[in-house]
Design a protein around this motif. Structure first.
Motif, PDB file in Angstrom:
ATOM      1  N   SER A 130       4.393  12.395  41.202  1.00 42.37           N
ATOM      2  CA  SER A 130       4.079  11.642  39.979  1.00 42.37           C
ATOM      3  C   SER A 130       5.329  11.313  39.166  1.00 42.37           C
ATOM      4  O   SER A 130       5.342  11.471  37.950  1.00 42.37           O
ATOM      5  CB  SER A 130       3.074  12.404  39.113  1.00 42.37           C
ATOM      6  N   ASP A 138      -3.369  11.750  46.158  1.00 39.40           N
ATOM      7  CA  ASP A 138      -3.874  10.364  46.041  1.00 39.40           C
ATOM      8  C   ASP A 138      -4.682   9.940  47.265  1.00 39.40           C
ATOM      9  O   ASP A 138      -5.394   8.942  47.244  1.00 39.40           O
ATOM     10  CB  ASP A 138      -2.739   9.366  45.729  1.00 39.40           C
ATOM     11  N   SER A 163       3.156   8.953  43.038  1.00 42.68           N
ATOM     12  CA  SER A 163       1.794   9.319  42.621  1.00 42.68           C
ATOM     13  C   SER A 163       1.532  10.763  43.028  1.00 42.68           C
ATOM     14  O   SER A 163       2.363  11.387  43.700  1.00 42.68           O
ATOM     15  CB  SER A 163       0.767   8.347  43.234  1.00 42.68           C
ATOM     16  N   TRP A 165       0.988   0.943  41.328  1.00 37.68           N
ATOM     17  CA  TRP A 165       0.704   1.506  42.645  1.00 37.68           C
ATOM     18  C   TRP A 165      -0.515   2.416  42.605  1.00 37.68           C
ATOM     19  O   TRP A 165      -1.287   2.475  43.556  1.00 37.68           O
ATOM     20  CB  TRP A 165       1.892   2.316  43.166  1.00 37.68           C
ATOM     21  N   PHE A 166      -0.635   3.144  41.505  1.00 37.39           N
ATOM     22  CA  PHE A 166      -1.685   4.161  41.432  1.00 37.39           C
ATOM     23  C   PHE A 166      -2.342   4.105  40.066  1.00 37.39           C
ATOM     24  O   PHE A 166      -1.752   4.542  39.074  1.00 37.39           O
ATOM     25  CB  PHE A 166      -1.071   5.551  41.677  1.00 37.39           C
ATOM     26  N   GLU A 201      -8.017   0.019  39.590  1.00 38.40           N
ATOM     27  CA  GLU A 201      -8.311  -0.374  40.982  1.00 38.40           C
ATOM     28  C   GLU A 201      -9.824  -0.586  41.128  1.00 38.40           C
ATOM     29  O   GLU A 201     -10.279  -1.539  41.764  1.00 38.40           O
ATOM     30  CB  GLU A 201      -7.837   0.711  41.964  1.00 38.40           C
ATOM     31  N   SER A 246      -1.373  -4.433  44.391  1.00 38.36           N
ATOM     32  CA  SER A 246      -0.689  -3.553  43.431  1.00 38.36           C
ATOM     33  C   SER A 246       0.422  -4.302  42.713  1.00 38.36           C
ATOM     34  O   SER A 246       0.177  -5.032  41.751  1.00 38.36           O
ATOM     35  CB  SER A 246      -0.155  -2.326  44.172  1.00 38.36           C
ATOM     36  N   THR A 268      -3.264  -0.530  47.017  1.00 34.54           N
ATOM     37  CA  THR A 268      -3.000   0.491  46.014  1.00 34.54           C
ATOM     38  C   THR A 268      -3.066   1.860  46.689  1.00 34.54           C
ATOM     39  O   THR A 268      -3.399   1.956  47.863  1.00 34.54           O
ATOM     40  CB  THR A 268      -4.048   0.366  44.884  1.00 34.54           C
ATOM     41  N   ASN A 269      -2.730   2.901  45.926  1.00 30.97           N
ATOM     42  CA  ASN A 269      -2.556   4.208  46.571  1.00 30.97           C
ATOM     43  C   ASN A 269      -3.820   5.069  46.659  1.00 30.97           C
ATOM     44  O   ASN A 269      -3.814   6.082  47.358  1.00 30.97           O
ATOM     45  CB  ASN A 269      -1.509   5.027  45.804  1.00 30.97           C
ATOM     46  N   SER A 270      -4.865   4.720  45.910  1.00 30.68           N
ATOM     47  CA  SER A 270      -6.009   5.640  45.851  1.00 30.68           C
ATOM     48  C   SER A 270      -7.217   5.082  46.605  1.00 30.68           C
ATOM     49  O   SER A 270      -7.248   3.900  46.951  1.00 30.68           O
ATOM     50  CB  SER A 270      -6.401   5.879  44.389  1.00 30.68           C
TER      51      SER A 270
END
Ligand code: GUN
Length: 382
Positions: A91, A62, A58, A214-215, A220, A180, A239-241
């Protein structure tokens, strides 16, 4: 978060958007802008430096998973100075793009590659088989090779500590997780969060929504909204954010940051952040490489090794709960407490871990059920 750190993060998010747009296979060298042809020689010739490439799933902005890897990269660059030259590509999808990026890193002279997402696993194996003089470090996988190690953090310990706080703060007695990608690591984190909450109040129930990425901030956010609409008032996320936290802030719910310190994104909603510190592991790997004693293996570091911690617990969390968190942490450090100690039942009532038994790493790596109190079934589980 200090204003300076906030500014740095905001700057990073801005930079990240730009760098996403120019994503190519070539890898950006942040530390070493191109020198003019007649520039004096650098302190150490590039050929003497260990070149280290980082591949991220990501953007570095993030605020979570990748941001923390990026902090680790910057920390080792700072620590080892001109002995190493690090670069990163952000990314990078978990697809053939990952193979392309790693091959390109190799053609640029990188001798150590950190591939920092689960789905890179088979691409790491493939490229490692062709590039025996390069060492690979794959985060969170389980396949190794002579020149490819795996490493991970015991994120489930952070999830459990957050769960203790959630158990005290939920008024609806229903907590939720935005999950995720349905792999054992994430199922284990969901369960560990719920076990932590139930250690405060065994009647607590939980709901989970999977976003299968994941992102994916909009997804999300939608998942968080559906949890809140379903009666959840305290959320965790894998999740990543910070989207879940931001949604909680807008809706008057509470939530946690994960991977990074996400307190700045939702000052009212934030209950604590389960923060990963990759720096100790990255430092060890680079030291081993420079000393010529790198070895393949499977490394899983937790609270004990300083790799994960619940930080910035909110002021309105009762002191006795903060003390309970500290006690659990102390037990994780000295080995007197393990999150996965029986008796533990799955959500069909079956005992999965008998009374007094402590799960070993192999057992933990195979978790594919929900513990008692979680609604539904694990995606793909039989
Ligand atoms: N890639 C991005 N985020 C994650 C994560 O939380 N776990 C794993 N295994 N891979 C990731």
């Amino acid at each position: 978060m200090t204003t300076l750190r906030k500014r740095a993060l905001i700057k990073m998010i801005g930079l990240s958007a730009v760098s996403m747009a120019v994503l190519t296979a070539c890898g950006k060298k942040e530390e070493a802008p191109a020198a003019p042809a007649n520039a004096p020689a650098a302190a150490a010739p590039a050929a003497d430096k260990l070149k280290v490439g980082f591949m991220y799933v990501s953007p570095i902005g993030d605020g979570g998973w990748t941001y923390q890897h990026e902090l680790g990269r910057k920390a080792i660059q700072e620590k080892f100075g001109d002995k190493i030259e690090t670069s990163m590509v952000e990314s990078v999808p978990e697809s053939a793009d990952a193979e392309r990026v790693m091959r390109d890193m190799i053609s640029q002279g990188n001798k150590l590659i950190f591939a920092t997402s689960f789905g890179y696993q088979d691409f790491v194996q493939k490229v490692a088989a062709d590039a025996k003089d390069v060492k690979f470090e794959h985060a969170t996988g389980y396949k190794t090779a002579d020149n490819a190690a795996v490493y991970d953090t015991k994120t489930f310990e952070g999830a459990y500590l957050a769960g203790i706080v959630a158990g005290a703060m939920t008024k609806t007695k229903t907590v939720g997780v935005v999950a995720s990608v349905p792999i054992p690591e994430v199922v284990r984190n969901v369960n560990s969060f719920v076990l932590g909450a139930q250690s405060v109040d065994p009647s607590i129930k939980a709901k989970v929504v999977w976003v299968n990425e994941w992102f994916a901030p909009p997804k999300e956010s939608e998942a968080a909204t559906s949890l809140i609409n379903g009666g959840v008032d305290v959320m965790y996320q894998n999740t990543n954010s910070p989207a879940v936290l931001k949604t909680a802030e807008e809706r008057g719910a509470r939530a946690f940051g994960k991977d990074g310190d996400m307190s700045a994104f939702a000052p009212k909603a934030h209950l604590g952040s389960a923060v990963i510190d990759w720096t100790p592991y990255y430092t060890k790997v680079v030291e081993d490489m420079l000393a010529g004693k790198w070895q393949t293996g499977n490394y899983w570091w937790g609270v004990k090794e300083g790799a994960i911690d619940l930080k910035k617990i909110a002021d309105d969390v009762p002191q006795e709960i903060k003390d309970k968190v500290e006690k659990a942490k102390a037990g994780m450090k000295d080995g007197s407490f393990a999150v996965w100690t029986g008796p533990i039942k799955d959500n069909t009532g079956k005992e999965v871990l008998e009374s007094g038994k402590v799960a070993d790493d192999a057992w933990l790596r195979g978790i594919n059920f929900y513990v008692n109190g979680i609604e539904g079934t694990v995606p793909g589980a039989k």
